[in-house]
Design a protein around this motif. Structure first.
Motif, PDB file in Angstrom:
ATOM      1  N   VAL A 172       0.840  -1.196   0.000  1.00 31.04           N
ATOM      2  CA  VAL A 172       0.000   0.000   0.000  1.00 31.04           C
ATOM      3  C   VAL A 172       0.880   1.252   0.000  1.00 31.04           C
ATOM      4  O   VAL A 172       0.653   2.198  -0.764  1.00 31.04           O
ATOM      5  N   SER A 227       1.045   4.539  -2.710  1.00 33.99           N
ATOM      6  CA  SER A 227       0.639   5.859  -2.238  1.00 33.99           C
ATOM      7  C   SER A 227       1.809   6.838  -2.207  1.00 33.99           C
ATOM      8  O   SER A 227       1.668   8.006  -2.607  1.00 33.99           O
ATOM      9  N   LYS A 247      -9.418  -0.579   7.658  1.00 29.03           N
ATOM     10  CA  LYS A 247      -9.061  -0.908   6.278  1.00 29.03           C
ATOM     11  C   LYS A 247      -9.970  -0.214   5.265  1.00 29.03           C
ATOM     12  O   LYS A 247      -9.486   0.372   4.279  1.00 29.03           O
ATOM     13  N   LEU A 248     -11.274  -0.267   5.483  1.00 30.55           N
ATOM     14  CA  LEU A 248     -12.198   0.361   4.533  1.00 30.55           C
ATOM     15  C   LEU A 248     -12.002   1.875   4.515  1.00 30.55           C
ATOM     16  O   LEU A 248     -12.019   2.502   3.447  1.00 30.55           O
ATOM     17  N   TYR A 285      -9.251   3.483   5.186  1.00 29.85           N
ATOM     18  CA  TYR A 285      -7.972   3.709   4.516  1.00 29.85           C
ATOM     19  C   TYR A 285      -8.128   3.594   2.995  1.00 29.85           C
ATOM     20  O   TYR A 285      -7.681   4.467   2.230  1.00 29.85           O
ATOM     21  N   ALA A 286      -8.809   2.547   2.537  1.00 29.25           N
ATOM     22  CA  ALA A 286      -8.975   2.307   1.095  1.00 29.25           C
ATOM     23  C   ALA A 286      -9.787   3.418   0.432  1.00 29.25           C
ATOM     24  O   ALA A 286      -9.415   3.932  -0.632  1.00 29.25           O
ATOM     25  N   LEU A 311      -8.596   6.126  -2.488  1.00 24.88           N
ATOM     26  CA  LEU A 311      -9.356   6.251  -3.734  1.00 24.88           C
ATOM     27  C   LEU A 311      -9.753   7.705  -3.989  1.00 24.88           C
ATOM     28  O   LEU A 311      -9.692   8.185  -5.134  1.00 24.88           O
ATOM     29  N   ALA A 361      -5.312   1.929  -3.043  1.00 20.55           N
ATOM     30  CA  ALA A 361      -6.607   1.674  -2.405  1.00 20.55           C
ATOM     31  C   ALA A 361      -6.997   0.212  -2.528  1.00 20.55           C
ATOM     32  O   ALA A 361      -7.484  -0.405  -1.561  1.00 20.55           O
ATOM     33  N   VAL A 362      -6.785  -0.367  -3.691  1.00 18.49           N
ATOM     34  CA  VAL A 362      -7.109  -1.789  -3.898  1.00 18.49           C
ATOM     35  C   VAL A 362      -6.252  -2.671  -2.998  1.00 18.49           C
ATOM     36  O   VAL A 362      -6.730  -3.646  -2.394  1.00 18.49           O
ATOM     37  N   SER A 363      -4.975  -2.341  -2.875  1.00 20.16           N
ATOM     38  CA  SER A 363      -4.055  -3.204  -2.118  1.00 20.16           C
ATOM     39  C   SER A 363      -4.322  -3.202  -0.621  1.00 20.16           C
ATOM     40  O   SER A 363      -3.887  -4.115   0.094  1.00 20.16           O
ATOM     41  N   VAL A 364      -5.059  -2.192  -0.110  1.00 18.44           N
ATOM     42  CA  VAL A 364      -5.397  -2.171   1.321  1.00 18.44           C
ATOM     43  C   VAL A 364      -6.168  -3.421   1.725  1.00 18.44           C
ATOM     44  O   VAL A 364      -6.004  -3.949   2.829  1.00 18.44           O
ATOM     45  N   PHE A 365      -7.005  -3.924   0.819  1.00 17.84           N
ATOM     46  CA  PHE A 365      -7.861  -5.055   1.175  1.00 17.84           C
ATOM     47  C   PHE A 365      -7.075  -6.356   1.350  1.00 17.84           C
ATOM     48  O   PHE A 365      -7.624  -7.355   1.821  1.00 17.84           O
TER      49      PHE A 365
END
Length: 506
Positions: free
Chosen positions: A274, A278, A359-360, A362-363, A367, A483-487
Motif C-alpha cells: 500500500v 501511495s 481498512k475500509l 484507509y482504502a 481512492l 486503495a485496492v491493495s489495502v484489502f
C-alpha cells in the motif's frame, strides 16, 4: 505477556489513559516539523528551478529526500530504542534533528550568495539533503513517541491528533510565501540564479516555528523511565536494562537489523505494498505540481523550464517570470488546501475508522486521493477571476480556482496516509523494538520515492513530452492501486492464530 529471565510470566500493568491535552503535547512538535517540511515540499522545486535545474532533472535532486529517510530513520529508530537518559528516550533525537533542520532552512534559500565559492544549484542540493536528513532524525522518534506514551486503546486518537497537527503545520507552511507576497508585500519573482525574497523569509520563519514547537513537546512531555515503561508494555525490566547496557560490535548490530528486516510482522509486509503505491504518487505531486499548473493553467510553455533554452534567450521575459511566480504562490495555496482538508478529516478520522473499520476507511481515502490527482486534467486556463482569501484578494485563472476541488480528495488521502498505516501497524510490533521497526517501516516510504525519482523524469520527458500535467494523472492511477491493495492487509489479531503468528515472527 512475556517471560522474564527467571522464567516467570511478565504481565503488563495497565497503562493510564492520557488527558486529551497531553496527547496533544506529545505531538505538538510535529506541527513545526511539518511546517518546515511543507515549505520544502511546496518550494524546493521552485528554488531549484530558479537556481538552474531542468524540469526533467528535478526528480533527481529530490531523490536525496527519500534517500536520507532510508539511511537515517532505521539508525535513529534503533538508537532511540537503546537510549534512556535524563533527557528521555526519544526527546534527544527530536531536539537535535530540529536544530539541524532549522539550520538547513536558513541556508538553502541563500544559495545564490555562495556563488563565488560553489555553484548555487549544488549548494541548494546539499542543503536539501541536510534538511531532509534532519527532518528524518526528528520525525522518526515522534512516531515512536506516540506508541510509547499513548495506551493501545487511545492509539488511533494519538495518531489522528498527530495527523491533525501535521496538517495545521502544513497549511501554515504552504501558504506562508503567498502571505508574505500578497499581504506583507515581499517580492515573489526571482532573478536568474537567485531565490525570491518571499521564499527566503518564509524559510527563516519556518525554522523558528519548527524549533519552538519541538521545544514545547520536549519540555511538556515527560517520558516514562525504563522500569515504568517495561511494566506498561509487559517487558522484563531486567532484560531491558541488560539490552540497554549492551555494546555490540557493528557487524553484530547489522546482523540483528537484517534479522529484524527478514522477520518483520506480516502486517508490515502487506502494508508495504500500500505504501509503495501511495508514496510513489505523493512524490510525483510534490515534485511536479508547480510545473504542471504553470503549464496547464497559466499557459507557460515547457521550454521555459529548459535551462539550455533559458541560456540561449539570455533573460526571462517579465510576463513569463510573473506567471511562474504567480503559479508558484498558488501551489502554496493548493498545498495548504489539501493540508486544511486533511486537518478537517483528521478530526473525524478516528470515529470514521471505528465505524467503518480501519481498512475500509484507509482504502476509500486513497481512492479519493487518486480521483483528485486524475481530475487535475479537467482544470485548464480560463478567464481571470478575483478570489477573496480573507487575508487578501488575488486574481487567478478560473482553472486555478477549480483546482481546489481535487485538493479535497488529496487531503482525505493524506490524512489517512499519516495515521492509518501506523495505527494498523503499531498493534503488531513488539514494544521493545517499536523504534527500530518504525524506522524499518520508513523503507516503505523511502523506497517508492527513490524509484519515483529515478523514473518520473524519464517518463515525463519520453512519454509526456515534458507536459507535467500527465504525470499527475499517472500519480492518480498509482493512488487508486494503493486503495485496492489495502484489502490484502491483515490486521494483527484479526484472524484466529494471528497474534501467535506475529509473536513467532518477531
Amino acid at each position: 505477556m512475556t517471560e522474564s529471565a527467571s522464567g516467570a510470566d511478565v504481565r503488563p500493568v495497565q497503562q493510564p489513559r492520557l488527558p486529551f491535552w497531553q496527547v496533544w503535547n506529545v505531538s505538538l512538535g510535529f506541527l513545526g516539523v511539518q511546517f518546515g517540511f511543507a515549505l520544502q515540499n511546496a518550494n524546493a522545486s521552485r528554488i531549484l528551478s530558479d537556481l538552474g535545474a531542468d524540469l526533467h532533472s528535478l526528480s533527481f535532486f529530490w531523490i536525496v529526500a527519500p534517500l536520507m529517510g532510508l539511511i537515517v530513520q532505521p539508525i535513529v529508530g534503533s538508537a532511540s530504542d537503546r537510549t534512556w537518559n535524563r533527557f528521555g528516550r526519544r526527546s534527544p533525537y527530536i531536539l537535535f534533528g530540529a536544530i539541524a533542520a532549522a539550520l538547513g532552512m536558513a541556508l538553502m534559500p541563500n544559495a545564490g550568495i555562495v556563488v563565488a565559492f560553489v555553484a548555487p544549484i549544488l549548494f541548494g542540493g546539499v542543503m536539501l539533503a541536510l534538511m531532509d536528513a534532519a527532518f528524518n532524525v526528528t520525525m522518526q522518534p515522534f512516531r515512536a513517541l506516540v506508541s510509547d506514551m499513548v495506551p493501545s486503546e487511545q492509539r488511533t486518537l494519538g495518531y489522528s491528533v498527530q495527523s491533525l497537527l501535521i496538517n495545521i503545520g502544513a497549511v501554515c507552511g504552504s501558504i506562508l510565501p503567498f502571505v508574505l507576497t500578497n499581504v506583507i508585500g515581499l517580492e515573489n519573482s526571482a532573478r536568474a540564479g537567485e531565490v525570491a525574497p518571499s521564499v527566503i523569509w518564509a524559510f527563516y520563519i519556518g525554522g523558528t516555528v519548527l524549533l519552538g514547537s519541538v521545544l514545547w513537546t520536549v519540555i511538556r512531555t515527560k517520558e516514562y523511565p525504563p522500569a515504568q515503561y517495561a511494566a506498561y508494555k509487559g517487558i522484563d525490566a531486567e532484560q531491558l536494562a541488560r539490552t540497554q547496557a549492551e555494546h555490540k560490535p557493528l557487524s553484530q548490530r547489522i546482523g540483528g537489523f537484517l534479522r529484524l528486516l527478514i522477520t518483520m510482522p506480516k502486517t508490515m509486509r502487506q502494508l508495504a505494498v500500500v505504501q509503495f503505491f501511495s508514496w510513489f504518487a505523493l512524490f510525483i505531486m510534490w515534485v511536479y505540481t508547480t510545473p504542471a499548473i504553470t503549464q496547464h493553467v497559466w499557459g507557460v510553455e515547457a521550454k521555459w523550464f529548459d535551462s539550455h533554452y533559458l541560456e540561449s534567450v539570455g533573460q526571462v521575459p517579465a510576463h513569463i517570470a510573473a506567471a511562474k511566480g504567480a503559479a508558484g504562490d498558488w501551489v502554496g495555496i493548493l498545498f495548504a488546501g489539501y493540508s486544511l482538508f486533511a486537518a478537517i478529516f483528521s478530526v473525524v478520522l478516528a470515529k470514521v475508522a471505528n465505524t467503518l473499520g480501519r481498512k475500509l476507511t484507509y482504502a476509500l481515502s486513497l481512492l479519493a486521493g487518486g480521483a483528485g490527482y486524475i481530475s487535475f486534467l479537467l482544470f485548464q486556463g480560463g478567464e481571470p477571476v478575483a478570489v477573496n482569501l480573507l487575508i487578501t484578494e488575488v486574481t487567478v485563472p478560473s482553472g486555478a480556482l477549480g483546482l481546489l476541488l481535487p485538493m479535497v480528495g488529496v487531503g482525505i488521502a493524506w490524512a489517512a496516509i499519516l495515521a492509518m498505516p501506523y495505527a494498523i501497524l503499531s498493534d503488531s510490533l513488539p514494544a521493545d523494538k517499536t523504534g527500530v521497526y518504525m524506522g524499518i517501516f520508513n523503507f516503505t516510504i523511502a523506497a517508492p520515492q527513490i524509484l519515483s525519482a529515478l523514473v518520473a523524469g524519464p517518463i515525463l520527458a519520453g512519454l509526456f513530452g515534458n507536459q507535467a500535467i500527465y504525470i499527475l494523472v499517472l500519480a492518480g492511477v498509482f493512488m487508486a492501486l494503493g486503495a485496492v491493495s489495502v484489502f490484502f492487509v491483515r490486521e494483527a489479531g484479526s484472524e484466529p492464530g494471528a497474534e501467535a503468528e506475529e509473536a513467532a515472527a518477531t
